[in-house]
Motif scaffolding. Structure first.
Motif, mmCIF file in Angstrom:
data_model
loop_
_atom_site.group_PDB
_atom_site.id
_atom_site.type_symbol
_atom_site.label_atom_id
_atom_site.label_comp_id
_atom_site.label_asym_id
_atom_site.label_seq_id
_atom_site.Cartn_x
_atom_site.Cartn_y
_atom_site.Cartn_z
ATOM 1 N N ALA A 8 48.704 33.154 46.871
ATOM 2 C CA ALA A 8 47.868 32.993 47.843
ATOM 3 C C ALA A 8 47.662 31.672 47.914
ATOM 4 N N ILE A 9 47.457 31.072 46.867
ATOM 5 C CA ILE A 9 46.693 29.427 46.909
ATOM 6 C C ILE A 9 47.923 28.749 47.491
ATOM 7 N N GLU A 10 49.413 29.060 47.307
ATOM 8 C CA GLU A 10 50.398 28.053 48.020
ATOM 9 C C GLU A 10 50.325 28.275 49.494
ATOM 10 N N ILE A 11 49.800 29.531 49.942
ATOM 11 C CA ILE A 11 49.422 29.490 51.401
ATOM 12 C C ILE A 11 48.102 29.097 51.975
ATOM 13 N N ASN A 12 47.053 29.215 51.144
ATOM 14 C CA ASN A 12 45.869 28.978 51.740
ATOM 15 C C ASN A 12 45.073 28.622 50.566
ATOM 16 N N PRO A 13 45.284 27.219 50.106
ATOM 17 C CA PRO A 13 44.494 26.892 48.863
ATOM 18 C C PRO A 13 42.953 26.374 49.139
ATOM 19 N N ILE A 14 42.586 26.398 50.525
ATOM 20 C CA ILE A 14 41.043 26.112 50.300
ATOM 21 C C ILE A 14 40.439 27.628 50.238
ATOM 22 N N GLU A 15 41.048 28.434 50.575
ATOM 23 C CA GLU A 15 40.382 29.914 50.441
ATOM 24 C C GLU A 15 40.385 30.444 49.012
ATOM 25 N N TYR A 16 41.289 30.001 48.209
ATOM 26 C CA TYR A 16 41.643 30.980 47.138
ATOM 27 C C TYR A 16 41.525 29.867 45.776
ATOM 28 N N LEU A 17 41.635 28.639 45.930
ATOM 29 C CA LEU A 17 41.415 27.626 44.551
ATOM 30 C C LEU A 17 39.985 27.984 43.968
ATOM 31 N N CYS A 48 37.818 32.677 37.987
ATOM 32 C CA CYS A 48 38.407 33.745 37.276
ATOM 33 C C CYS A 48 39.132 33.156 35.891
ATOM 34 N N HIS A 49 39.474 32.067 35.863
ATOM 35 C CA HIS A 49 39.987 31.443 34.629
ATOM 36 C C HIS A 49 38.946 31.186 33.856
ATOM 37 N N ALA A 50 37.921 30.587 34.293
ATOM 38 C CA ALA A 50 36.866 30.312 33.302
ATOM 39 C C ALA A 50 36.123 31.802 32.739
ATOM 40 N N LYS A 51 35.931 32.546 33.763
ATOM 41 C CA LYS A 51 34.988 33.823 33.473
ATOM 42 C C LYS A 51 35.920 34.776 32.557
ATOM 43 N N PHE A 52 36.773 35.033 33.126
ATOM 44 C CA PHE A 52 37.854 36.108 32.137
ATOM 45 C C PHE A 52 38.917 35.621 31.291
ATOM 46 N N PHE A 53 39.281 34.232 31.332
ATOM 47 C CA PHE A 53 40.207 33.778 30.119
ATOM 48 C C PHE A 53 39.666 32.434 29.261
ATOM 49 N N GLY A 54 38.507 31.959 29.732
ATOM 50 C CA GLY A 54 37.980 31.086 28.971
ATOM 51 C C GLY A 54 38.955 29.813 29.117
#
Length: 174
Positions: free
Chosen positions: A33-42, A48-54
């Motif tokens: 999704a980021i490859e296609i639309n980075p502004i929307e999904y970065l 999510c990286h911070a919240k779920f994975f640290g």
């Protein structure tokens, strides 16, 4: 299959994977999704990286990448709890990079006072406390209490008072 470049579909599939605990599937879908639309999904991936994975370094990298792509306010993370700039500062704090966290928080609060969140002064105060600046930490905790007086405000305020030798205030905060 019908529309392989429809970023929303990839992202939503990633949400299903994330909720199911399939982090590899989530990563593949959200990365596409980021490859296609980075502004929307970065930004969503960052939170999510911070919240779920640290994965705070990855979250910071995603926020920085998003910031480089837009010339407007990035806004708040997916659940609305933090502004992206405050979230970056929080990630620095969680990595133990307290001076960078303080710098990022102070800049954010100066430039976007209307976007200060309910926990931003608490996190800033903890960063000051970690660096041994008890007076600045206490200022932040007092400011936090004007927004919302979490139990953590009193706890960390007590630690700051104890660190500055104010035993009576330490005990009253506890």
């Amino acid at each position: 299959e019908l529309c392989p470049d429809f970023a929303d579909a990839h992202y939503e599939l990633g949400v299903v994977y994330l909720k199911a605990g399939n982090f590899i599937g989530w990563s593949k879908s959200v990365d596409r999704a980021i490859e296609i639309n980075p502004i929307e999904y970065l930004g969503n991936r960052a939170s999510c990286h911070a919240k779920f994975f640290g994965a705070y370094e990855q979250a910071i990298a995603d926020i920085n990448a998003l910031e480089s792509l837009v010339d407007y306010d990035m806004g708040h993370i997916h659940d609305g709890s933090y502004h992206y700039e405050a979230y970056r500062a929080l990630c620095y704090k969680n990595l133990g990079r307290f001076a960078e966290s303080i710098e990022a928080y102070e800049k954010f609060m100066l430039e976007k006072p209307e976007a200060i969140g309910f926990r931003d002064y608490l996190h800033l105060g903890v960063a000051y406390l970690e660096l041994g600046n008890h007076s600045k930490a206490i200022e932040c905790f007092e400011q936090q209490k004007t927004y919302e007086a979490f139990a953590e405000c009193y706890y960390y305020s007590a630690l700051a008072h104890k660190g500055s030798g104010q035993t009576d205030l330490y005990l009253s905060e506890l």
